[in-house]
Design an enzyme around this catalytic site. Structure first.
Site, short mmCIF file in Angstrom:
data_model
loop_
_atom_site.label_atom_id
_atom_site.label_comp_id
_atom_site.label_asym_id
_atom_site.label_seq_id
_atom_site.Cartn_x
_atom_site.Cartn_y
_atom_site.Cartn_z
N SER A 136 4.64 -2.01 -6.04
CA SER A 136 4.19 -0.89 -7.67
C SER A 136 5.34 0.32 -6.33
O SER A 136 5.88 0.99 -5.38
CB SER A 136 3.05 -0.53 -7.72
OG SER A 136 3.31 0.70 -8.56
N TYR A 144 -5.33 3.58 -6.67
CA TYR A 144 -4.39 2.33 -7.32
C TYR A 144 -3.32 3.10 -6.16
O TYR A 144 -3.03 1.86 -5.59
CB TYR A 144 -3.72 2.29 -8.67
CG TYR A 144 -2.56 1.91 -8.65
CD1 TYR A 144 -2.86 0.52 -9.26
CD2 TYR A 144 -1.60 1.92 -8.69
CE1 TYR A 144 -2.46 -0.63 -9.66
CE2 TYR A 144 -0.98 0.98 -9.49
CZ TYR A 144 -0.64 -0.40 -9.59
OH TYR A 144 -0.06 -0.87 -10.03
#
Length: 687
Positions: free
Chosen positions: A564, A577
């Site tokens: 990500s 996350y």
């Protein structure tokens, strides 16, 4: 050519489909059928006699009008007058092109002469197990007489071609009472005045042989049972198969990569459990369709079922060396003995590997070819059972096998095959693949030629996605499996399912993920553990299991992490996350450094927020991120786009394209790389 089949051709297609739909009648793509009739010549307006015959490479069970070759009978029969003899009969295949009617339809096959020259309106040539059992029995001629009387005539082995067509035409003329023949070492041919009569004669020959074998066969055609060679219990058998599969695939792929298929049917296990299987395996198959798919003979592990995985692997590797030496000697011996120019050796690796107590591994250029190769060897086992039960199995001579395997016409057929897609022969495993990025990635990899395993926590969705991606080709292209990537046992079960489905694994995409948008103070220990278990631990477990299989294959491989932008960029309210993604990002670097010596490349893709089709965003993450940024959830994709340099929304297909590039033929020397797919986020630029 009319778009509506001539009634004669329509009846032929229907008959072919019925015969080809039942495996007792013929193997996949095996045999051919024909019909003779008339049409009006569009040039002269006069009636013209035509032959409709299944073309080269077609399958009876799925035959359509486009699969028929259409030839003028007058020109076809005129070839008899210019036939130069058996030493030059291959030239006759090219001559068939000058006999075509109109556009001609499919390319005529080598068996066209048989159908055109036999004086019967309808002809079937089939490869039934029962018929080939008689055809390969040492006393097949006597058995044919005993079983059928004078209604079926024995034809000694002759390689398919123009001369065989002349031979059968003469037999038909000299035996008006006959309804067909048994072709030594090969199959059967039947004929009739009507389509219904030809079909009835074919089925009578097949069923009569099967009934005779059932009534007269010895009790143990494969000899007595061997101690220690009985089938292992199912769970133990499949676990051992999964443990052996990567090594066996590597053995079968030494010359060129292959896709695999595993079979543990009762037919295979029973064959391997009895004393005569080593002798019969060494004799190889007989019917040309069989050995062209299975190679001249299989590699047979000469250890009992009780041998350990380690012992079995060590012995398989020894046998692989012997198999390659033996095949080279087979090529050299026959090429020298037969003289002339022969195509270069096509590869020395086995296409069939038999493991007592476990089953059969078969290989090919794609999953369908691998599966069909296994089906053909099952046909061969059935043939051997029938022949040994009545007599002694006596396949055609080795030199005849070589002449067909390295036939110039077979080589020309191979050269006409379309170029493979970039990921052909590669087996891809994508986690979290039922939706979003994973689904798009699986679709892209399959479109580029890979076999794909769709792994997801939701089995029903994984199977539905696999079915849609396969596009009617089913498990030959994609399979769906269930996995919880945070569970080591579940991950291993996923890898086992992958190697049993396709023989091994080459390309793994760590995509499974989830996210909870919470600040540091709101994030619970459970939140932290959940996200790290799925993404950090999950990626580790998947990579570990996949790397073990890849190393055993010795074929290299690719591992791709869908990380990500957040692994680089520190955004608000996503500490768990972002930290898990940073963990994944560094796994890429660590594993790239460690696995490079095995030819395994490890790379990553860093997307920005991918809203469209995302299971994560639909599951609450989207609403939370929209609230953080003060926008409507429906506008979140546009919001992400506007904060990028290119002002473009990132879609799942963009991530899929990046994965393909990293694993494709143009990026063979890149590992340890993270590719941003974020439309340009300066704060996430790699430094």
């Amino acid at each position: 050519m009319s778009t509506t089949p001539n009634p004669t051709a329509a009846d032929l297609i229907a008959r072919s489909n019925r015969l080809g739909a039942d495996p007792k009648n013929t193997n996949y793509a095996g045999g051919n059928t024909s019909a003779k009739g008339t049409e009006t010549d569009p040039v002269t307006g006069e009636p013209v006699e035509l032959l409709w015959v299944k073309g080269s490479g077609g399958d009876l069970g799925t035959l359509k009008e486009s699969g028929l070759a259409v030839l003028r009978l007058d020109r076809m029969r005129a070839l008899v007058d210019v036939y130069p003899g058996i030493e030059r009969e291959d030239e006759m295949v090219a001559a068939f092109d000058y006999c075509l009617h109109g556009k001609g339809g499919a390319a005529p096959s080598i068996d066209t002469a048989m159908h055109g020259l036999v004086d019967a309106a309808h002809v079937d040539h089939l490869h039934p197990d029962s018929g080939i059992a008689i055809a390969t029995a040492a006393d097949g001629e006597a058995l044919t007489k005993e079983i059928y009387g004078d209604k079926v005539v024995w034809v000694p082995w002759r390689r398919p071609g123009f001369q065989l067509g002349l031979d059968i035409a003469e037999i038909k003329e000299q035996n008006p009472q006959a309804v067909g023949c048994v072709l030594g070492g090969h199959g059967i041919t039947a004929w009739g005045d009507t389509s219904e009569e030809a079909e009835a004669h074919s089925l009578w020959i097949i069923d009569t042989a099967a009934a005779y074998i059932a009534e007269h066969s010895k009790a143990e055609p494969f000899g007595p049972a061997l101690e220690g060679y009985a089938a292992l219990p199912e769970a133990e058998r499949r676990a051992k198969a999964a443990a052996l599969a990567p090594t066996i695939r590597g053995i079968a792929s030494a010359d060129r990569p292959m896709v695999g298929h595993f079979t543990d049917s009762e037919v295979v296990l029973d064959f391997l459990a009895h004393a005569e299987h080593p002798r019969l395996g060494e004799l190889g198959t007989s019917c040309p369709d069989h050995f062209l798919r299975t190679k001249v003979k299989p590699l047979v592990l000469d250890l009992p079922a009780t041998a350990s995985v380690e012992e079995s692997i060590a012995r398989l590797q020894e046998l692989a060396v012997s198999y390659r030496e033996d095949y080279q000697a087979y090529y050299d011996r026959n090429a020298a003995a037969l003289g002339g120019e022969w195509p270069a050796i096509r590869g020395k690796d086995p296409l069939i590997v038999l493991v007592p107590g476990v089953g059969m591994f078969s290989f090919g250029k794609d999953k369908q070819t691998a599966r069909v190769a296994g089906e053909f060897y099952v046909n061969a086992i059935n043939v051997m059972r029938g022949a040994e039960g009545l007599s002694t199995y006596a396949p055609i001579d080795e030199s005849e096998k070589f002449r067909i395997e390295y036939w110039a016409l077979e080589e020309a057929k191979l050269q006409r095959m379309p170029q493979p897609k970039p990921l052909a022969t590669r087996v891809a495993l994508v986690t979290g693949a039922a939706s979003g990025i994973g689904r798009a990635t699986a679709e892209k990899l399959a479109a580029e030629g890979a076999c794909v395993v769709i792994a997801d926590l939701d089995l029903a969705k994984a199977q539905a996605a696999a079915e849609e991606i396969a596009g009617g080709k089913g498990a030959d292209v994609a399979v769906g499996v269930q996995v919880d990537v945070s569970d080591a046992a579940a991950v291993q079960a996923m890898l086992d399912a992958t190697v049993l489905a396709f023989g091994g694994v080459d390309l793994v995409v760590n995509n499974a993920g989830l996210s909870l948008s919470r600040s540091l103070l709101e994030t619970t220990e459970k939140d932290w553990d959940l996200q790290h278990d799925v993404m950090a631990k999950g990626s580790f477990l998947v990579s570990q299991a996949a790397a073990k299989a890849m190393i055993a294959q010795e074929m290299g491989g690719d591992i791709v992490y869908i990380s990500s932008k957040n692994s680089i960029f520190a955004g608000p309210n996503n500490v768990a996350y972002g930290a898990a993604k940073a963990d994944q990002a560094h796994q890429v670097r660590l594993l790239a450094a460690e696995l490079g010596e095995h030819g395994i490349k490890v790379n990553g893709v860093n997307p920005d927020g991918v809203v469209a089709g995302s299971g994560i965003f639909a599951g609450g993450w989207g609403a939370n991120r929209a609230a953080v940024y003060g926008v409507e959830e429906k506008d979140l994709g546009k919001f992400y786009a506007q904060r990028t340099i290119l002002k473009r929304e990132v879609l799942p297909s963009h991530i899929a394209n990046a994965v393909f590039v990293l694993c494709g033929p143009e990026m063979t020397h890149t590992t340890g790389l993270h590719v941003p797919v974020d439309a340009g986020v300066a704060a996430a630029f790699l430094r």
